[in-house]
Scaffold this motif. Structure first.
Motif, short mmCIF file in Angstrom:
data_model
loop_
_atom_site.label_atom_id
_atom_site.label_comp_id
_atom_site.label_asym_id
_atom_site.label_seq_id
_atom_site.Cartn_x
_atom_site.Cartn_y
_atom_site.Cartn_z
N GLU A 107 0.82 -1.20 0.00
CA GLU A 107 0.00 0.00 0.00
C GLU A 107 0.87 1.27 0.00
OE1 GLU A 107 -3.67 1.95 2.62
OE2 GLU A 107 -2.56 0.21 3.37
N GLU A 108 1.93 1.25 0.79
CA GLU A 108 2.81 2.42 0.91
C GLU A 108 3.59 2.71 -0.37
OE1 GLU A 108 6.68 3.73 3.66
OE2 GLU A 108 5.86 1.69 3.76
N THR A 109 3.95 1.66 -1.10
CA THR A 109 4.83 1.82 -2.26
C THR A 109 4.11 1.78 -3.61
OG1 THR A 109 5.25 -0.57 -2.18
CG2 THR A 109 6.84 0.87 -1.06
N GLN A 110 2.80 1.51 -3.61
CA GLN A 110 2.11 1.33 -4.88
C GLN A 110 2.07 2.61 -5.71
OE1 GLN A 110 1.07 -1.68 -6.18
NE2 GLN A 110 1.00 -0.37 -8.00
N ARG A 111 1.86 3.75 -5.05
CA ARG A 111 1.75 5.00 -5.82
C ARG A 111 3.06 5.34 -6.53
NH1 ARG A 111 -1.05 10.19 -3.22
NH2 ARG A 111 -2.81 8.77 -3.50
N PRO A 112 4.22 5.36 -5.84
CA PRO A 112 5.46 5.66 -6.58
C PRO A 112 5.81 4.59 -7.61
CG PRO A 112 5.95 5.05 -4.30
CD PRO A 112 4.46 5.26 -4.39
N SER A 114 3.63 2.79 -9.38
CA SER A 114 2.74 3.02 -10.52
C SER A 114 3.14 4.27 -11.31
CB SER A 114 1.28 3.15 -10.05
OG SER A 114 0.85 1.95 -9.44
N ALA A 115 3.76 5.22 -10.62
CA ALA A 115 4.19 6.46 -11.27
C ALA A 115 5.52 6.29 -12.01
CB ALA A 115 4.32 7.58 -10.23
N GLU A 117 8.50 5.47 -10.63
CA GLU A 117 9.71 5.79 -9.87
C GLU A 117 10.58 4.55 -9.71
OE1 GLU A 117 9.09 7.84 -6.19
OE2 GLU A 117 7.45 9.07 -7.01
#
Length: 205
Positions: A107-112, A114-115, A117
């Motif tokens: 959950e903590e790392t999904q956004r970066p 998916s972006a 990074e």
């Protein structure tokens, strides 16, 4: 169960549930996490599906991590062949290196992730993709034999993107794909003609 394994291609299976999968944390190539008992049951169920095919795999290729090696050997035993299949360890099939993101929550790392990074100390998506595709190109002479590839969801994502498909986050542990190839030129990227899921996979308690 028929599979239509004419032409050239391969089967792909994602390893069974690991302790990291169970706990919802990242586990890249640097983390040799082991399968849970549920994960072993998932692979037993997948093995029954592969055994029922008219033309089962003739060779198993897997990454060197414990979770994929154990998956390969469970499948090999479940195929119940008089002589077991050859299992080849292929380092290029290893999961993406996630550096400092290993052990952190999905959950903590999904956004970066998916972006696009790159994990600190890890592998960029471009480098990971190039490695995976180069590894698959090296397998070109094997495609008429329809081998079974045992690896991770990240490797499957590259294959599905290559076929012009979308999101692969729902690819379950123990899920099986049949990948038909439109071309097997080892000098170029693999040309995926069709990806289909085999099953339905048996549910396990």
């Amino acid at each position: 169960m028929t599979d239509g394994s004419d032409g050239a291609g391969f089967f792909f299976i994602r390893h069974g549930q690991t302790t990291a999968n169970r706990d919802g944390v990242r586990s890249g190539a640097e983390c040799d996490t082991h399968m849970t008992e549920l994960g072993r049951e998932q692979i037993q169920a997948a093995g029954r599906i592969l055994r029922a095919l008219d033309t089962p795999p003739s060779l198993i290729l897997c990454s060197p991590l414990s979770r994929t090696v154990e998956t390969a050997h469970i499948i090999n035993a479940r195929l119940d062949l008089e002589v077991g299949l050859e299992v080849r360890i292929e380092p290029g099939l290893v999961e993406r290196r996630l550096g400092d993101w290993n052990g952190r929550s999905i959950e903590e790392t999904q956004r970066p992730l998916s972006a696009g990074e790159t994990p600190p100390g890890g592998e960029s998506n471009a480098t990971f993709k190039a490695r995976v595709l180069a590894t698959f190109r090296s397998f070109a002479p094997l495609w008429p034999r329809w081998p079974l590839i045992v690896s991770s969801r990240g490797v499957a994502r590259i294959l599905i993107e290559q076929a012009g498909r979308g999101d692969t986050r729902s690819l379950a542990n123990g899920a099986i794909l049949r990948v038909a190839l439109a071309g097997t030129n080892p000098a170029g990227d693999i040309a995926v003609a069709e990806i289909t899921a085999l099953g339905p996979r048996e549910e396990v308690a």
